[in-house]
Design a protein around this motif. Structure first.
Motif, short mmCIF file in Angstrom:
data_model
loop_
_atom_site.label_atom_id
_atom_site.label_comp_id
_atom_site.label_asym_id
_atom_site.label_seq_id
_atom_site.Cartn_x
_atom_site.Cartn_y
_atom_site.Cartn_z
N VAL A 73 -2.99 -7.44 -4.75
CA VAL A 73 -2.32 -7.20 -6.04
C VAL A 73 -2.51 -5.73 -6.37
N ALA A 74 -1.41 -4.98 -6.37
CA ALA A 74 -1.47 -3.54 -6.65
C ALA A 74 -1.11 -3.31 -8.11
N ALA A 75 -2.08 -2.86 -8.89
CA ALA A 75 -1.89 -2.65 -10.33
C ALA A 75 -2.62 -1.40 -10.76
N VAL A 76 -2.33 -0.30 -10.08
CA VAL A 76 -3.12 0.92 -10.26
C VAL A 76 -2.35 2.02 -11.00
N GLY A 77 -1.02 1.89 -11.07
CA GLY A 77 -0.23 2.88 -11.80
C GLY A 77 -0.06 4.21 -11.09
N LYS A 78 -0.08 4.16 -9.75
CA LYS A 78 0.13 5.39 -8.95
C LYS A 78 1.19 5.10 -7.89
N PRO A 79 2.26 5.90 -7.85
CA PRO A 79 3.35 5.60 -6.92
C PRO A 79 2.93 5.66 -5.45
N LYS A 80 3.34 4.63 -4.71
CA LYS A 80 3.10 4.55 -3.25
C LYS A 80 1.63 4.74 -2.89
N PHE A 81 0.74 4.24 -3.75
CA PHE A 81 -0.69 4.44 -3.56
C PHE A 81 -1.22 3.63 -2.37
N VAL A 82 -0.78 2.40 -2.25
CA VAL A 82 -1.28 1.52 -1.18
C VAL A 82 -0.49 1.80 0.10
N GLN A 83 -1.21 2.17 1.16
CA GLN A 83 -0.59 2.59 2.41
C GLN A 83 -0.40 1.42 3.39
N GLY A 84 0.56 1.58 4.28
CA GLY A 84 0.86 0.52 5.23
C GLY A 84 -0.32 0.17 6.13
N ASP A 85 -1.10 1.17 6.53
CA ASP A 85 -2.22 0.88 7.44
C ASP A 85 -3.43 0.29 6.73
N TRP A 86 -3.30 0.08 5.39
CA TRP A 86 -4.34 -0.65 4.65
C TRP A 86 -4.13 -2.16 4.73
N ILE A 87 -2.97 -2.58 5.17
CA ILE A 87 -2.56 -3.98 5.03
C ILE A 87 -2.86 -4.77 6.30
N LYS A 88 -3.54 -5.88 6.13
CA LYS A 88 -3.78 -6.80 7.24
C LYS A 88 -2.46 -7.47 7.63
N VAL A 103 -9.22 -3.33 1.22
CA VAL A 103 -7.86 -3.89 1.15
C VAL A 103 -7.47 -4.52 2.49
N ARG A 104 -7.96 -3.98 3.59
CA ARG A 104 -7.64 -4.53 4.92
C ARG A 104 -8.17 -5.96 5.11
N LEU A 105 -9.08 -6.39 4.25
CA LEU A 105 -9.63 -7.75 4.35
C LEU A 105 -8.79 -8.76 3.57
N ALA A 106 -7.80 -8.29 2.84
CA ALA A 106 -7.11 -9.14 1.88
C ALA A 106 -6.02 -10.00 2.50
#
Length: 281
Positions: free
Chosen positions: A207-222, A200-203
């Motif tokens: 697009v988050a479409a996993v159906g889990k609340p707050k799954f994607v973390q801030g430190d994953w984001i470029k 995810v850090r390369l993106a």
């Protein structure tokens, strides 16, 4: 100073609906009223809310909404018979089978019974294939909404690395194909993906479409990535940790008022498109 753009789905939805008004008036002058038939099996409260929202949205635009409520104990065969009767009704232009259906029903068989000309949510195998080959009239509505938001805000797709988290047949898979058709480089991740955070850090686009609340973390984001949160979990919570991801992103969709309203607008648009197509206009 870093400023994150909040992608306002309500505004994009209003723009799409405004563009539909003239087309609906044109059909009305020819005594044609675009009609969406929504089938709800059982009494799931969330599904009932969605069906009501879709019906109200139709009504506000001068479209017809036909709501079909079926008992939870209905068989797959009886459900398919209902769908076929709607296929054969010239006054119905779009058919939506509300997901999920009770577990004893063969949902895929029911989806496949929907006529391709009335498959306004892109749920059939043929509809998916047409979307993948870039000539589908009615792609799945949430993927179509994601691209509509990117386009409305003039956020480029070509040449970008898009990471899609989720592989459902009406969200993760079709949005991946649609981004690919727009010349993005696409990575699809899912529950078996290893080192997910590093991917995810390369993106450039997430697009988050996993159906889990707050799954994607801030430190994953470029820093500077665009985040499209297609999740909707209890408590109006998306699939990304909004506050943490907001600090990293250049643009982000909120939940609610992000992808959701535009999904409904695309459903209405596809139904109007289907009315034009079926009447050879």
């Amino acid at each position: 100073m870093h400023k994150t753009l909040i992608l306002d789905g309500n505004q994009v939805s209003r723009t799409i609906k405004e563009q539909l008004k003239g087309r609906i008036e044109y059909l009305a002058a020819k005594s044609i009223v675009p009609c969406l038939a929504t089938i709800l099996v059982g009494s799931d409260p969330a599904s009932e809310t969605y069906v009501r929202m879709k019906g109200n949205a139709c009504k506000r635009l001068g479209m017809d909404s036909r709501r079909i409520y079926l008992d939870e104990s209905i068989t797959t065969e009886s459900l398919i018979e209902t769908i076929i009767s709607l296929n054969n009704d010239p006054d119905v232009h779009g058919i939506l089978l509300q997901h999920p259906v009770p577990s004893h029903i063969d949902e895929r068989a029911a989806f496949e019974a929907i006529s391709i000309d009335k498959d306004v949510d892109g749920v059939t195998a043929i509809g998916f294939a047409q979307t993948a080959f870039d000539y589908g009239r009615f792609p799945s509505c949430t993927p179509a909404a994601i691209l509509a938001i990117l386009d409305e805000y003039d956020l480029s797709i070509e040449g970008k690395h898009a990471v899609v988290i989720g592989r459902s047949p009406i969200l993760g898979k079709p949005v991946s194909q649609m981004l690919l058709n727009r010349n993005a480089t696409v990575t699809i991740c899912h529950s078996k993906t290893r080192d997910l955070a590093q991917i995810v850090r390369l993106a450039d686009i997430v697009v988050a479409a996993v159906g889990k609340p707050k799954f994607v973390q801030g430190d994953w984001i470029k820093p500077g990535a665009v985040i499209m949160d297609a999740g909707y979990n209890p408590g109006n919570i998306g699939d990304v940790d909004y506050d943490a991801c907001f600090l990293q992103a250049s643009a982000i969709t909120p939940v609610p008022a992000g992808v959701g309203p535009v999904t409904i607008a695309m459903l209405l648009k596809h139904t109007v498109d289907a009315a034009f197509y079926s009447n050879q206009l």
